[in-house]
Design an enzyme around this catalytic site. Structure first.
Site, short mmCIF file in Angstrom:
data_model
loop_
_atom_site.label_atom_id
_atom_site.label_comp_id
_atom_site.label_asym_id
_atom_site.label_seq_id
_atom_site.Cartn_x
_atom_site.Cartn_y
_atom_site.Cartn_z
N GLY A 69 9.74 -9.73 -0.82
CA GLY A 69 8.46 -9.59 -1.49
C GLY A 69 8.51 -10.01 -2.95
O GLY A 69 7.58 -10.63 -3.47
N GLN A 172 3.00 -3.64 1.08
CA GLN A 172 2.83 -2.26 1.57
C GLN A 172 1.71 -2.15 2.59
O GLN A 172 1.58 -1.14 3.27
CB GLN A 172 2.54 -1.31 0.40
N SER A 192 6.98 -8.58 3.06
CA SER A 192 8.42 -8.35 2.99
C SER A 192 8.87 -7.63 4.25
O SER A 192 8.33 -6.56 4.59
CB SER A 192 8.73 -7.49 1.76
N CYS A 318 13.53 2.04 -8.49
CA CYS A 318 13.98 0.91 -9.29
C CYS A 318 15.50 0.90 -9.28
O CYS A 318 16.14 1.90 -8.95
CB CYS A 318 13.41 0.93 -10.69
N1 PLP Z 1 5.48 -5.57 -3.70
C1 PLP Z 1 5.30 -4.30 -3.33
C2 PLP Z 1 3.94 -3.73 -3.27
C3 PLP Z 1 6.41 -3.52 -3.00
O1 PLP Z 1 6.24 -2.24 -2.64
C4 PLP Z 1 7.70 -4.09 -3.07
C5 PLP Z 1 8.91 -3.27 -2.78
O2 PLP Z 1 8.91 -2.09 -2.96
C6 PLP Z 1 7.82 -5.44 -3.44
C7 PLP Z 1 6.68 -6.14 -3.74
C8 PLP Z 1 9.14 -6.11 -3.50
O3 PLP Z 1 9.58 -6.45 -2.21
P1 PLP Z 1 11.14 -6.71 -1.92
O4 PLP Z 1 11.82 -5.39 -1.90
O5 PLP Z 1 11.15 -7.39 -0.58
O6 PLP Z 1 11.64 -7.63 -2.99
#
Ligand code: PLP
Length: 376
Positions: A69, A172, A192, A318
């Site tokens: 993601g 999400q 993702s 994080c």
């Molecule tokens: N966008 C949202 C809304 C997320 O919740 C997350 C991960 O928590 C990401 C992007 C990032 O995705 P990834 O963990 O695949 O890099």
């Protein structure tokens, strides 16, 4: 143990594991080659692309496979600005993968309402200078679960800034919402795999026909020059299998998990009457329960819940594990002392009634203990 951190990551679905195994063993080829082993890999890659495209409601050539993601969000925002120039805009409650990319390319951040949903008046004002090339608004918030009216955002952008592209981070949303339908008006859509039972480290960005992105990774020119790098074939095949399984059982999952989520929240609110529920349940994804406990520190709460066998989170995870005040709650106007006592319990496909029973009891016990001055 009760796992209530599905928004951070989910267990890998058996369908995904089964689909991946051959590509971690006998079918190990690099799909970019030309011999028989490579051709077998290329065939699997394109089959997976068809499957992902069907689940996302786009054409196969519009799917760009990424490392997840974060990369999909970066490619959408920095890719449009890199290709077309102009300014990027997003609301203050976006995931940092969008928010930090927008600020890194000198973009504008707009405010949200008390539910964490983009303020359309502020967005319109941000579009007024007619210099905006990309607007990014997530389909479901990762901390509080709220779902903004994306169709209204698309309508506004088309009317006020017709040259701008709309990106939605559906990372999400995918486990819970019909992303193919809800994001049909967006030019770019991020997902993702590990949020819906696929493996970590793989995702996709839909780049609709007519939308151009400059690559952020340079190299072999894979993915029609939009994303270089040898394909994570096993991951991609696993993501496709997890997507199909998610879509085919989504309605049943949403109904079952929403009932579990409501029982969880009602149980906690009955046991801890001054707890504050964040957001309106009907405008949130089914798997999100978010609460604030005035006078309680999230860090102690999570520590004791972990001890009691409940895996939860204060909001977004994080890398450092440090609990800073949430930028989402701050943007929603939640006072800092209340935001510091936040708890996100995120449910998923594998959540059971017994998990809910354990969590209700553990949260009530731990909050009582912390308020009476005990820490461990
Ligand atoms: N966008 C949202 C809304 C997320 O919740 C997350 C991960 O928590 C990401 C992007 C990032 O995705 P990834 O963990 O695949 O890099």
């Amino acid at each position: 143990m009760a796992y209530f951190d599905h928004a951070a990551t989910t267990p890998v679905r058996p369908e995904a594991v089964a689909a991946m195994l051959p590509f971690l063993t006998e079918h190990f080829g690099n799909p970019s080659g030309s011999h028989a082993v490579a051709r077998r890999a290329k065939e699997a890659l394109e089959d997976a692309r068809d499957e992902v495209a069907a689940a996302l409601g786009c054409a196969a050539r519009e799917v760009v496979f990424t490392s997840g993601g974060t990369e999909a969000d970066n490619l959408a925002v920095a890719g449009v600005v890199g290709r077309s120039g102009g300014v990027a805009v997003c609301p203050a409650t976006e995931h940092h993968a969008v928010l930090h990319t927008v600020t890194a390319v000198g973009g504008r951040v707009v405010g949200v309402d008390a539910e964490g949903v983009v303020d359309l008046g502020e967005l319109e004002a941000a579009l007024a200078p007619r210099d905006v090339s990309v607007v990014s608004v997530m389909l479901a918030n990762n901390e509080v679960g709220t779902v903004p009216p994306l169709a209204d955002v698309v309508e506004l952008v088309r009317r006020v800034a017709p040259a701008a592209r709309v990106h939605t981070d559906a990372v999400q949303a995918f486990p819970w919402l019909d992303v193919a339908a809800l994001a049909a008006g967006a030019d770019l859509v991020s997902v993702s795999a590990h949020k819906f039972g696929g493996p970590k480290g793989v995702g996709a960005l839909v780049v609709r026909e007519g939308t151009k992105v400059a690559p952020i990774l340079h190299g072999g020119g894979q993915e029609q020059e939009r994303r270089s790098g040898t394909h994570n074939l096993a991951g991609i095949v696993g993501m496709a299998a997890a997507m199909t399984a998610t879509v085919s059982s989504r309605d049943e999952t949403v109904a079952r998990v929403a009932a579990l989520r409501d029982r969880l929240l009602d149980g906690i609110l009955a046991a801890v009457p001054d707890a504050v529920e964040t957001g309106t349940r009907t405008s949130k994804v089914a798997g999100n329960a978010h609460l604030r406990f005035p006078g309680v520190e999230s860090e102690s709460l999570l520590f004791l819940l972990d001890d009691a066998g409940v895996c939860a989170s204060a909001g977004s995870a994080c890398a450092s594990g440090a609990l800073e005040p949430s930028h989402v709650l701050t943007a929603m106007g939640v006072p800092a002392d209340e935001a510091r006592g936040s708890l996100r319990l995120s449910l998923g496909v594998t959540t059971t009634d017994a998990d809910v029973d354990l969590a209700v009891k553990a949260v009530a016990d731990v909050v009582t203990r912390l308020r009476s001055g005990g820490s461990s």
